[in-house]
Design an enzyme around this catalytic site. Structure first.
Site, PDB file in Angstrom:
ATOM      1  CG  PHE A   6      -2.064  -1.008   1.178  1.00 49.15           C
ATOM      2  CD1 PHE A   6      -3.193  -0.739   0.604  1.00 49.15           C
ATOM      3  CD2 PHE A   6      -1.714  -2.454   1.596  1.00 49.15           C
ATOM      4  CE1 PHE A   6      -4.239  -1.752   0.412  1.00 49.15           C
ATOM      5  CE2 PHE A   6      -2.829  -3.142   1.245  1.00 49.15           C
ATOM      6  CZ  PHE A   6      -3.917  -3.085   0.718  1.00 49.15           C
ATOM      7  N   GLY A   7       2.062   1.217  -0.439  1.00 53.23           N
ATOM      8  CA  GLY A   7       2.960   2.198  -0.418  1.00 53.23           C
ATOM      9  C   GLY A   7       2.674   2.975  -1.810  1.00 53.23           C
ATOM     10  CE1 TYR A  71      -2.417   6.620  -7.370  1.00 59.70           C
ATOM     11  CE2 TYR A  71      -4.522   7.160  -7.949  1.00 59.70           C
ATOM     12  CZ  TYR A  71      -3.792   6.355  -7.172  1.00 59.70           C
ATOM     13  OH  TYR A  71      -4.162   5.414  -6.149  1.00 59.70           O
ATOM     14  CB  SER A 100     -14.074   7.002  -2.518  1.00 61.70           C
ATOM     15  OG  SER A 100     -13.811   7.528  -3.911  1.00 61.70           O
TER      16      SER A 100
END
Length: 200
Positions: A6-7, A71, A100
């Site tokens: 999750f980096g 991204y 989200s």
């Protein structure tokens, strides 16, 4: 036994910053996983890997990638890289296309993309403990009435969302006016499609 990846940068940014964190960093991680013999990765991808689909289109894991910015493009790279490491070396990956993830929806778009914290934790648990996952793409989303994403191809994970954005729908009433044809609100990525590089 597994790595939860999750980096990285989770917002639109100049390519150099995204490249080091989301491309080079993800490659380094998979190389390390392979060399150490780790057999599973849970990869935080993003719905922005497919953000250029219109909100009128329901898509699933087999829908072609349509990133809504740089991204999102880096998340497409991560998904493709994880596919390669599965096909070539047998490293299993569950790519979580997170919508989200917040305590509550913050805007009308999140009535479709909302993922509660509890549902997120359960999704990660399922991704970790399902006996065989191969290379799985799953949309990280709660049980919202407005649904852009079909998780039918990830049913083997056994994930069943318990929460929904519907409880918050009255905060974002429909004003009766549809977005203009070129408005970001027509796309699943929302404002992300306008956040990337702009060219004259």
């Amino acid at each position: 036994d597994a790595v939860l990846h999750f980096g990285g940068r989770s917002l639109e940014a100049p390519f150099e910053q995204l490249m080091h964190a989301n491309i080079q960093g993800t490659y380094n991680l998979y190389e390390g996983v392979h060399k150490r013999g780790i057999r599973r990765v849970i990869y935080a991808s993003s719905s922005h890997a497919v953000g250029y689909y219109p909100t009128t289109r329901r898509i699933d894991a087999d829908s072609p990638l349509r990133p809504d910015g740089l991204y999102g493009l880096t998340k497409c790279f991560g998904e493709s890289l994880s596919r390669y490491y599965f096909d070539r070396f047998g490293v299993e990956t569950v790519c979580l296309r997170i919508g989200s993830c917040f305590p509550e929806p913050r805007n009308a778009r999140m009535l479709a993309t909302f993922l509660s914290y509890d549902d997120f934790v359960e999704l990660v648990r399922c991704a970790l403990f399902t006996p065989r996952v191969g290379h799985t793409i799953v949309y990280g989303v709660s049980d919202n009435r407005i649904a852009w994403w079909d998780n039918g191809k990830a049913g083997h994970l056994g994930f069943v969302a318990q929460d929904s954005a519907d409880a918050f729908a009255e905060r974002f009433p429909f004003g009766g006016a549809w977005p203009a044809a070129d408005d970001a609100g027509n796309f699943q990525g929302g404002p992300f499609i306008l956040a990337g590089p702009q060219y004259e």
